[in-house]
Design a protein around this motif. Structure first.
Motif, short mmCIF file in Angstrom:
data_model
loop_
_atom_site.label_atom_id
_atom_site.label_comp_id
_atom_site.label_asym_id
_atom_site.label_seq_id
_atom_site.Cartn_x
_atom_site.Cartn_y
_atom_site.Cartn_z
N VAL A 99 -94.97 -13.49 39.16
CA VAL A 99 -95.45 -12.04 39.30
C VAL A 99 -96.46 -11.91 38.50
O VAL A 99 -97.58 -11.17 39.15
CB VAL A 99 -94.15 -11.27 38.80
CG1 VAL A 99 -94.68 -9.82 39.04
CG2 VAL A 99 -93.10 -11.56 40.12
N GLU A 114 -98.42 -8.32 49.43
CA GLU A 114 -97.21 -7.99 49.72
C GLU A 114 -96.16 -8.93 49.16
O GLU A 114 -96.57 -10.15 48.94
CB GLU A 114 -96.86 -8.01 51.13
CG GLU A 114 -97.88 -6.91 51.80
CD GLU A 114 -97.67 -7.04 53.45
OE1 GLU A 114 -96.58 -7.25 53.97
OE2 GLU A 114 -98.72 -6.55 54.12
N GLU A 115 -94.99 -8.43 48.93
CA GLU A 115 -94.11 -8.96 48.13
C GLU A 115 -93.47 -10.14 49.01
O GLU A 115 -93.31 -11.38 48.50
CB GLU A 115 -92.83 -8.12 47.74
CG GLU A 115 -91.70 -8.80 46.93
CD GLU A 115 -90.64 -7.97 46.77
OE1 GLU A 115 -89.51 -8.35 46.58
OE2 GLU A 115 -90.79 -6.51 46.87
N GLU A 116 -93.52 -10.37 50.28
CA GLU A 116 -93.08 -11.26 51.01
C GLU A 116 -94.01 -12.55 51.08
O GLU A 116 -93.81 -13.43 50.80
CB GLU A 116 -93.12 -10.87 52.61
CG GLU A 116 -91.81 -10.02 52.91
CD GLU A 116 -91.96 -9.32 54.33
OE1 GLU A 116 -92.50 -9.94 55.29
OE2 GLU A 116 -91.06 -8.74 54.96
N GLN A 119 -93.75 -14.25 47.42
CA GLN A 119 -92.57 -15.10 47.26
C GLN A 119 -92.84 -16.40 48.03
O GLN A 119 -92.31 -17.59 47.97
CB GLN A 119 -91.38 -14.62 47.99
CG GLN A 119 -90.72 -13.07 47.31
CD GLN A 119 -89.59 -12.70 47.82
OE1 GLN A 119 -89.41 -13.04 49.01
NE2 GLN A 119 -89.17 -11.55 47.26
#
Length: 140
Positions: A99, A114-116, A119
């Motif tokens: 992160v 974006e978080e997606e 990941q």
């Protein structure tokens, strides 16, 4: 006891009669026979893997910047080798470190991840490819 250490390789075109490495014969894409000093060893079965196609590769400058940011965020010594193929987990990064790396990348390149997308980043090359893609869409 002998051991063989190797990195991954890919075969662009398969020719079963061609010897790629002296003493190494590929009988089909799923197994490798190794002979050393006249002794042939049991075949090594390779795990199947779906082919990966990259639509575009990141610029060398982007990969270099990402390597520098990763080294800084993980406080790696200057002697540490970080390349496009380096996996964050292999460099000792946990989820919080990842992160922080993404946040550093966002700040350095002026992008928002974006978080997606974050990941799906496992390697330095993954991050560099994503950055170049985001920068291209930002310009368009």
């Amino acid at each position: 006891m002998a051991s063989i250490t190797a990195t991954s390789f890919s075969i662009a075109s398969f020719n079963p009669t061609k010897t790629l490495v002296p003493g190494c014969r590929i009988s089909n894409p799923s197994s490798v026979f190794i002979s050393f000093k006249g002794r042939t060893f049991a075949p090594i079965t390779l795990q199947g893997r779906a082919p990966r196609f990259l639509t575009c590769a990141a610029k060398a400058e982007t990969v270099e910047k990402v390597c520098d940011i990763v080294k800084k965020q993980l406080a790696l010594p200057d002697t540490s080798v970080v390349t496009g193929e380096s996996m964050f987990s292999a460099l000792g990064a946990d989820s919080l470190d990842t992160v922080e790396i993404v946040m550093g990348l966002e700040e350095e390149f002026g992008i928002s991840v974006e978080e997606e997308s974050a990941q799906s980043i496992n390697t330095v090359q993954d991050a560099a490819d994503m950055i170049d893609k985001l920068l291209q869409t930002k310009i368009a």
